[in-house]
Every structure is written in C-alpha cells, then in structure tokens.
Design a protein around this motif. Structure first.
Motif, PDB file in Angstrom:
ATOM      1  N   THR A 145      49.809  43.015 120.879  1.00 46.86           N
ATOM      2  CA  THR A 145      49.222  43.905 119.871  1.00 46.86           C
ATOM      3  C   THR A 145      48.071  44.719 120.446  1.00 46.86           C
ATOM      4  OG1 THR A 145      49.809  42.321 118.121  1.00 46.86           O
ATOM      5  CG2 THR A 145      48.167  43.991 117.582  1.00 46.86           C
ATOM      6  N   VAL A 192      54.225  41.209 115.298  1.00 49.04           N
ATOM      7  CA  VAL A 192      53.884  40.605 114.000  1.00 49.04           C
ATOM      8  C   VAL A 192      53.487  41.734 113.063  1.00 49.04           C
ATOM      9  CG1 VAL A 192      53.161  38.362 114.921  1.00 49.04           C
ATOM     10  CG2 VAL A 192      51.486  40.209 114.729  1.00 49.04           C
ATOM     11  N   ASP A 193      53.716  41.556 111.774  1.00 47.08           N
ATOM     12  CA  ASP A 193      53.409  42.598 110.804  1.00 47.08           C
ATOM     13  C   ASP A 193      51.895  42.815 110.723  1.00 47.08           C
ATOM     14  OD1 ASP A 193      54.305  44.417 108.649  1.00 47.08           O
ATOM     15  OD2 ASP A 193      53.089  43.081 107.413  1.00 47.08           O
ATOM     16  N   THR A 194      51.461  44.045 110.941  1.00 45.92           N
ATOM     17  CA  THR A 194      50.030  44.356 111.000  1.00 45.92           C
ATOM     18  C   THR A 194      49.307  44.030 109.699  1.00 45.92           C
ATOM     19  OG1 THR A 194      50.534  46.163 112.545  1.00 45.92           O
ATOM     20  CG2 THR A 194      48.347  46.154 111.544  1.00 45.92           C
ATOM     21  N   GLU A 195      49.898  44.396 108.572  1.00 44.53           N
ATOM     22  CA  GLU A 195      49.221  44.210 107.288  1.00 44.53           C
ATOM     23  C   GLU A 195      49.113  42.749 106.891  1.00 44.53           C
ATOM     24  OE1 GLU A 195      49.411  46.003 102.753  1.00 44.53           O
ATOM     25  OE2 GLU A 195      51.271  45.619 103.835  1.00 44.53           O
ATOM     26  N   THR A 196      50.168  41.953 107.121  1.00 41.82           N
ATOM     27  CA  THR A 196      50.162  40.562 106.659  1.00 41.82           C
ATOM     28  C   THR A 196      49.566  39.592 107.675  1.00 41.82           C
ATOM     29  OG1 THR A 196      52.436  40.264 107.489  1.00 41.82           O
ATOM     30  CG2 THR A 196      52.183  40.948 105.192  1.00 41.82           C
ATOM     31  N   GLU A 244      42.404  44.434 111.552  1.00 42.71           N
ATOM     32  CA  GLU A 244      42.944  45.795 111.476  1.00 42.71           C
ATOM     33  C   GLU A 244      41.935  46.815 111.997  1.00 42.71           C
ATOM     34  OE1 GLU A 244      45.750  44.886 107.543  1.00 42.71           O
ATOM     35  OE2 GLU A 244      44.051  46.260 107.403  1.00 42.71           O
ATOM     36  N   TRP A 262      52.477  49.270 106.484  1.00 34.67           N
ATOM     37  CA  TRP A 262      53.681  48.853 105.770  1.00 34.67           C
ATOM     38  C   TRP A 262      54.695  48.377 106.798  1.00 34.67           C
ATOM     39  CZ3 TRP A 262      51.286  53.529 104.428  1.00 34.67           C
ATOM     40  CH2 TRP A 262      50.736  53.567 103.141  1.00 34.67           C
ATOM     41  N   SER A 263      55.430  47.342 106.496  1.00 29.13           N
ATOM     42  CA  SER A 263      56.396  46.791 107.449  1.00 29.13           C
ATOM     43  C   SER A 263      57.533  47.758 107.746  1.00 29.13           C
ATOM     44  CB  SER A 263      56.970  45.468 106.916  1.00 29.13           C
ATOM     45  OG  SER A 263      57.572  45.665 105.645  1.00 29.13           O
ATOM     46  N   ASP A 264      57.818  48.686 106.808  1.00 28.61           N
ATOM     47  CA  ASP A 264      58.878  49.676 107.028  1.00 28.61           C
ATOM     48  C   ASP A 264      58.301  51.043 107.397  1.00 28.61           C
ATOM     49  OD1 ASP A 264      57.761  50.379 104.636  1.00 28.61           O
ATOM     50  OD2 ASP A 264      59.648  50.502 103.514  1.00 28.61           O
ATOM     51  N   SER A 265      57.080  51.035 107.965  1.00 28.85           N
ATOM     52  CA  SER A 265      56.393  52.261 108.375  1.00 28.85           C
ATOM     53  C   SER A 265      56.216  53.182 107.170  1.00 28.85           C
ATOM     54  CB  SER A 265      57.157  52.950 109.503  1.00 28.85           C
ATOM     55  OG  SER A 265      56.365  53.969 110.100  1.00 28.85           O
ATOM     56  N   GLY A 306      60.363  42.333 117.326  1.00 28.76           N
ATOM     57  CA  GLY A 306      59.965  41.068 116.708  1.00 28.76           C
ATOM     58  C   GLY A 306      60.666  39.849 117.265  1.00 28.76           C
TER      59      GLY A 306
END
Length: 440
Positions: free
Chosen positions: A47, A60-64, A71, A175-178, A394
C-alpha cells in the motif's frame, strides 16, 4: 578506525530517499491506530509503495481496512510521490532560508526529469502553487456534488482525498468499486478526468502554457504533449465506444447514450496512469483490454505525476521509425531535428522497461494461479503506475506482491534512473573502426 564515506550520484540518492519514504510509510500504516483490521507487513509495504509511486493498486480495501489516520498517511504519500520528494525537500530548504546548491538542483533535475539545471527551482515553486490551487478548486467542485449526498464532514473529506488522488494520478478511491457508482455523473467525470489529465500532461508543459500563452511560441515538447494527448484520448474514446457499445458487462448495461459516452471517455483517458475506473475492467472485451495495455505502457508526460515510458518517448520512437522507412537521416518533428541522443534514450527507456515487464510477467505466471491476460494487465498497470486491475491484485501471493512492488517502484522512478544508479559511465579513450552487421 577509518569510515569510508559513500558518495552517491543523483540517481542513487533519489532511489535511497524514495525507498526510505516508502519504508517510513509502511511503518506508519502498521501503527495500531492506522488500521481497522489486521494488515500484514507485506500488505502495508504494498500500500505504501502503491501510494508513493502514485499507482493505486490495492491488496486491501482502502476505506474499510484503514482508519482516517491511515487514509491521511496514504494521501500524504500520494502527494509526496506525485509532486516529487525532492521537490518537497527543496521547499523545506527554501522555507528555512537555506541556499539551494548545485547538488540539490541536480537532484531536482533528476526527480523532475529535466534536461538542464536552469529554472528548476522556479519550476518547483510554480509546481507547488499550481498543484495546491488546482486541488483546492477541484475539492470545491467535488464537494458541491458530495456534501449534499454525504453531509459536510464526510463530503468535504471525500472531496479532499479524491482531489489529491486524481491530480497525482494515483487512482486510490474510497469505494471498493472505484467510481463505478458515478459512471454517468457529469460533475465527477469532468472534475476527476480534468485533474488527472492536467496532472499527467507534465509541469513543464503547464509552465510553458502559463508563460508563453500562444501555442506556436511553445517548446516542441509542449506541442507534442498537447497534440499527442488530445489525439490519443479522442481516438481511444471512439474505439472503446465502438468495441463496448453492445457489451452487456460494460456499456451495454447502461441505459442512456449519455452514460455510454461518459463511460467511454472515462475509460479512454484513465489508462494514461490515472487508475480510476467507472466500468468493470474485467468485463471489457479482449480488444479493449489490449488497447488499454498499449495506453498504460505509453503513459503520461515527462515531469508529470504519471508513469509509463511517457508519450514523448513513444512519439520519438514512432517518428524515428517513420524516418528510417522514408530513407531519411534525421528525425524531424515540428521543423526541429531530434538529436540521436534523444532517440537512443527513448529506445533505452522502452527496452529496459520491456525487460522488467517481461521478467515480472514470467515470474507471476509461475507464482500466480490466474489467466495470462490478467497477469500481463497487472504488470503493465504496475509499471505504468496506473492502478487499474482485472481483479488479480487482491489474490496475489507473497512473491507476487513483492514483484509488483518492485515493478511499481521501477515504473515511478523510471528504468533509466535505475540503470544510471548501477552504471559507471566512462569516456571512451579508444575509437574503433566501423563494421556493418546483418540485421532484420
């Protein structure tokens, strides 16, 4: 006991400083208050490298996975990586009232890929003023869209984060889906693409635009970047629109013609190292994927926040080939002759880049259980510091993550920087006679 002082050339020092910043970023992302879940050392390194190299690939998902502090660390690494760590160092020097010596100027010249020392400090000043101004203005426009949707706190923060990420061509999204949720949103499409096109065109071009105003008075480099960027983006947009129009996994699923046009435009410009996506990349046709591979390899402009071999490098090679086919001796662009040194440098950048790409593809095909096209896409995306993925990131193995980290590192600093850091050039004392060899 005598201690030997190790003297580093600008390329070596740049690599050392960049590495140290990535390692510090890794440590900060491993702090307990940086994450909401357990993040391994390799994932933290991945990351930090992705942020510092403004790539945008995430394991890994940035937001979660990260807290607000985590962040902000990522956003800080993106800003430093995009504008150049040596530029930040020079800014600190100036704020402290210290004199900028020849060594510091050489480092900035190397970091910003300039051909001469003249004006590099002024370029750094202009770079910071312009970058911060553009990011703040973009944040304002994004907040107009996101504050009503999310509230003041979250809306302003999301606008702040994505403004930095987009201008620096990082591609990190919260968002995980950009940005797939905003595929037909005019405000998001215009602001985000404006940011990464401006960031990717190069600071020397922007400086030229500011000072010269008229197109005919600009340098050949600026003219090549402006015209080349416009042509490639428009052509890519029409090709993607044509190829994907009836694809049920991409444009075919969109209801209105307007949404399809916006989606085609966004996917056409984002491979120029931006990394955001508003369509499912894995759902694209193979022909579209191939086009995106070419665009990612070419990349953005020199002295920009983007990666790749750079558009001007590609154009120099292209016109050199055309010159050879026409039987001419000198490569001419815009009534200016391109020196043999520039042509050889362009060939060296592309060849070394292809060598690293092929080596990484070979290794990942051994270590990863994934289709060949996904592996190729992942590697070229990492080399071009793009950040787009067909879904492989991932599930990368430990070795796969290490390889991609290395490729992102090479892609950001440039193949020649690594080559110059290892080489020890010496002037030839003997000139040997010429002899032809058979080629082709």
């Amino acid at each position: 006991m005598k201690y030997r002082i190790i003297k580093l050339n600008p390329s070596q020092l740049l690599i050392v400083v960049f590495t140290v910043c990535i390692l510090v970023g890794t440590l900060m992302l491993k702090l307990p208050f940086s994450t909401t879940e357990s993040v391994s050392w390799i994932d933290a390194l991945f990351t930090a490298t992705s942020a510092m190299t403004v790539t945008g690939l995430v394991v890994v998902d940035t937001e979660t996975a990260y807290t607000l502090f985590g962040e902000i660390v990522i956003a800080s690494l993106i800003q430093m990586g995009g504008l150049g760590i040596m530029s930040f160092a020079v800014l600190i020097y100036m704020m402290l009232g210290k004199k900028i010596g020849i060594k510091e100027r050489l480092l900035v010249q190397q970091a910003l890929n300039q051909t001469s020392l003249g004006g590099v400090i002024q370029l750094v000043k202009n770079l910071f003023i312009f970058s911060i101004t553009i990011e703040l203005i973009a944040m304002l426009f994004l907040s107009i869209r996101w504050v009503p949707e999310m509230g003041w706190g979250k809306g302003l923060y999301y606008s702040f984060f994505h403004s930095i990420s987009a201008f620096n061509n990082a591609g990190f999204a919260l968002w995980s889906d950009s940005l797939m949720g905003y595929v037909g949103d005019p405000v998001i499409n215009i602001v985000i693409t404006f940011l990464f096109i401006i960031g990717g065109i190069g600071f020397t071009v922007l400086s030229d635009l500011w000072h010269k105003k008229e197109f005919k008075k600009m340098s050949l480099h600026s003219k090549m970047m402006i015209v080349g960027t416009f042509v490639i983006n428009i052509v890519a947009m029409f090709i993607i629109f044509s190829l994907e129009y009836n694809n049920p996994n991409t444009l075919g699923s969109l209801n209105s013609l307007g949404d399809k046009v916006w989606a085609s435009y966004f996917q056409a410009v984002t491979p120029r190292t931006a990394g955001f996506n508003s369509l499912d990349i894995a759902g694209l046709h193979d022909a579209t994927i191939f086009l995106m591979l070419l665009l990612m390899f070419i990349g953005a402009g020199s002295a920009s926040t983007g990666g790749g071999i750079k558009l001007t490098t590609f154009l120099v090679i292209l016109f050199s080939v055309l010159t050879f086919l026409k039987g001419k001796e000198h490569t001419v662009l815009g009534k200016r002759s391109i020196s043999l040194t520039v042509v050889l440098r362009s060939l060296a950048i592309s060849t070394i880049g292809l060598f690293f790409i092929c080596a990484a593809i070979f290794i990942l095909n051994i270590t990863e259980d994934a289709p060949f096209i996904m592996v190729v896409f992942e590697v070229i995306s990492a080399f071009g510091t793009v950040g787009l993925s067909m879904g492989l990131t991932g599930s990368l193995t430990f070795i796969g993550k290490v390889v991609v980290v290395f490729i992102m590192f090479i892609g950001k600093l440039g193949p020649l920087t690594l080559a110059f850091s290892l080489a020890h050039p010496e002037k030839a004392k003997i000139k040997y006679p010429n002899e032809d060899i058979l080629t082709g």
